[in-house]
Design a protein around this motif. Sequence first.
Motif, PDB file in Angstrom:
ATOM      1  N   GLN A  83       0.815  -1.210   0.000  1.00 12.79           N
ATOM      2  CA  GLN A  83       0.000   0.000   0.000  1.00 12.79           C
ATOM      3  C   GLN A  83       0.850   1.262   0.000  1.00 12.79           C
ATOM      4  O   GLN A  83       0.412   2.317  -0.442  1.00 12.79           O
ATOM      5  N   ALA A  84       2.073   1.155   0.528  1.00 10.37           N
ATOM      6  CA  ALA A  84       2.915   2.342   0.663  1.00 10.37           C
ATOM      7  C   ALA A  84       3.591   2.754  -0.643  1.00 10.37           C
ATOM      8  O   ALA A  84       4.112   3.859  -0.742  1.00 10.37           O
ATOM      9  N   ARG A  85       3.591   1.875  -1.632  1.00 11.54           N
ATOM     10  CA  ARG A  85       4.249   2.222  -2.891  1.00 11.54           C
ATOM     11  C   ARG A  85       3.389   3.201  -3.683  1.00 11.54           C
ATOM     12  O   ARG A  85       2.206   3.398  -3.393  1.00 11.54           O
ATOM     13  N   SER A  86       3.968   3.826  -4.670  1.00 12.43           N
ATOM     14  CA  SER A  86       3.239   4.794  -5.484  1.00 12.43           C
ATOM     15  C   SER A  86       2.176   4.086  -6.317  1.00 12.43           C
ATOM     16  O   SER A  86       2.457   3.077  -6.980  1.00 12.43           O
ATOM     17  N   ALA A  87       0.969   4.625  -6.284  1.00 12.86           N
ATOM     18  CA  ALA A  87      -0.115   4.035  -7.063  1.00 12.86           C
ATOM     19  C   ALA A  87       0.095   4.339  -8.543  1.00 12.86           C
ATOM     20  O   ALA A  87       0.537   5.440  -8.905  1.00 12.86           O
TER      21      ALA A  87
END
Length: 329
Positions: A83-87
């Motif tokens: 979830q913390a990675r760039s969408a």
Amino acid sequence: MTAPAGPAVAVDAGSRFLRVARVDADGTPRLVDLPGAVPGEGLPTPAGVRGDRYAALGVAYAAYRDHCGTPGRLVLVVPHGEQARSAPDFGGPPSRLVGAPHAVLALLRHAGGPPVSPVLVCDLGAAGIDIARCVLVGGTVTVSRVTRYGPEPGGYGAAFDRAVLDGAGLAVDDPDVLHRLDLARAENIRRTEVALDRMAARPDRAERSADTVVHEVAGREITAGVVHRALARLTEGLDRALAEARTGPDRTSVVAVGGAARSGTVARHLADRLGPAVPLPEGTDPALAAVLGAALVAGGASTRPTGTRTRSPCASTAPCTDGPRTANC
């Protein structure tokens, strides 16, 4: 505040199927029926994007946009921890990433309150098994540990498919045969489960029940016995994953989701080790639990990096306003 131009949708991409869901006007999350989809499953994942989750999510989003128009909000289901990675930017509304365990628990909470705590979200997918230990503190769910088990090349579900096809004397790597197997299995789930349940209930007559034909693929009969033997691939893998998760004998509550969780045999195997599973909302296909929960998040629930809180889903889901229209769009 200006309402979004289109509906809120969620996308989940597996190694076998791409799924898009949205919330109906009555607050019920449903799978969107797209052209070329296997009924109740979703779009077959193109071979060119298997193993590349974000490319597969892009393919699913493009299929929805081409058929239904641009959504107002977009949520993408990813494994916990991503979830913390760039969408990714798919050229539509900014997307949000939601971990699969949080999506599943959002579905449960929407149906009638939080599950017991702690709870294991056991995702039995085609690529492998993910077991997430979740703890509810107040209104927030925290995932304290995730165990992943990925077996031989092709994945957990692929090993099962190969065993079924090999048992029936069919080619195990022919894409057309695999597609026909998916269609036949989807159309005959109930018949297969009845035959397997009969084998489990009457071990003294199991050999006779094993000859029951449950469906046909490429002119070859698939019997209950062939399916039962292939299921050993799933139960053995599940035991390995549980051992790695170090769940111990504490009978931790479990939520079983993913395609293999449809199997009564696998569900009984899991219950023998951890106790009865926390039930999904009535009528919910466990293979669709994550994308349906994510649709609720897209339609009104909220999440946090370490947990999730949910509220009632948006009650005013708009119909498709752009592109071709269908009753299920």
